[in-house]
Design a protein around this motif. Sequence first.
Motif, short mmCIF file in Angstrom:
data_model
loop_
_atom_site.label_atom_id
_atom_site.label_comp_id
_atom_site.label_asym_id
_atom_site.label_seq_id
_atom_site.Cartn_x
_atom_site.Cartn_y
_atom_site.Cartn_z
N GLU A 188 9.26 -1.10 -8.31
CA GLU A 188 9.03 -2.49 -8.70
C GLU A 188 9.16 -2.71 -10.20
O GLU A 188 9.25 -3.84 -10.68
N HIS A 189 9.20 -1.61 -10.96
CA HIS A 189 9.37 -1.70 -12.41
C HIS A 189 10.80 -1.33 -12.83
O HIS A 189 11.09 -1.21 -14.02
N ASP B 274 3.32 4.09 -17.15
CA ASP B 274 3.52 5.48 -16.72
C ASP B 274 4.97 5.71 -16.32
O ASP B 274 5.59 6.71 -16.69
N CYS B 275 5.51 4.77 -15.55
CA CYS B 275 6.89 4.91 -15.06
C CYS B 275 7.88 4.90 -16.22
O CYS B 275 8.83 5.69 -16.25
N PHE C 64 -2.23 9.35 -16.46
CA PHE C 64 -1.98 8.86 -15.12
C PHE C 64 -3.24 8.81 -14.26
O PHE C 64 -3.32 8.03 -13.32
N THR D 256 -0.82 8.26 -8.89
CA THR D 256 -0.06 7.03 -8.78
C THR D 256 0.28 6.58 -10.19
O THR D 256 -0.43 6.89 -11.14
N LEU D 257 1.37 5.83 -10.32
CA LEU D 257 1.86 5.44 -11.64
C LEU D 257 1.92 3.93 -11.79
O LEU D 257 2.33 3.22 -10.86
N ASP D 258 1.54 3.43 -12.98
CA ASP D 258 1.71 2.02 -13.27
C ASP D 258 2.99 1.84 -14.09
O ASP D 258 3.76 2.77 -14.30
N ARG D 259 3.22 0.63 -14.58
CA ARG D 259 4.48 0.33 -15.27
C ARG D 259 4.66 1.22 -16.50
O ARG D 259 5.74 1.80 -16.71
N TYR E 266 5.74 8.35 -6.33
CA TYR E 266 6.17 7.91 -7.64
C TYR E 266 7.36 6.96 -7.54
O TYR E 266 7.44 5.98 -8.28
N ASP F 142 6.00 3.69 -6.52
CA ASP F 142 5.26 3.06 -7.62
C ASP F 142 6.20 2.45 -8.65
O ASP F 142 5.93 1.37 -9.19
N CYS F 143 7.29 3.17 -8.95
CA CYS F 143 8.17 2.78 -10.06
C CYS F 143 9.28 1.82 -9.66
O CYS F 143 9.91 1.22 -10.54
#
Length: 207
Positions: free
Chosen positions: A58-59, A26-27, A17, A21-24, A52, A55-56
């Motif tokens: 949108e995924h 990561d989520c 990570f 903050t998390l990307d797709r 989190y 961040d998540c």
Amino acid sequence: MRNITYILAASTLLTLFGCATLDRADCLNADWRTLGFEDGVKGRNQSQISQYRQDCAEHGVTPDLNAYRQGHTEGAAQFCTAQNGFRQGMQNNTYQNSCPADLEAAFMSGYRDGQLVYEARSRVDNARSEQRKLGRYIDEHEKDIKQLNEQLVADGLSREQRVNVRDKLAAHNENLGQAKLRHAELTAAIIILQRDFDRVRASMSHY
């Protein structure tokens, strides 16, 4: 043994990570309990999960709040000790109000003691820093005074030029005298401040 497993897993997550903050990916792959443990052991507030969640979203991923809180509680138990509070205070780290009520008093007691050590050490460091700057100032002024004295005895100066050099010399000598006086004061002050720091640090030997 279980906590050791969480620490190792948390270290892996930290590498994945990077920052908080998390990307797709990561989520989708997050172990929320382990991530909660990592935040807890780092002294982050539970409100970090709001980031989190953002961040998540949108995924299409919703953090497991219960798992995160469980992990955070386990991590906070390691962070929120008097000994760690002392270390955090001594390093002047900001406390993020991350400790549960039953652990906060002990943590804050250590934290305040650590800040006393930090403040005592800072007073010594600041005085030494000022003294070093004054030392450089004195060296520069002594070089300038030497050059001005050489100019004063040089041939070819007009009366007006000699008066100008004398005025500069007088100003430099006055400034130099004040700087040397302050340097001596700091030398004496540092001895006292160092003793105060040693006394404060010794009084915290139980940590």
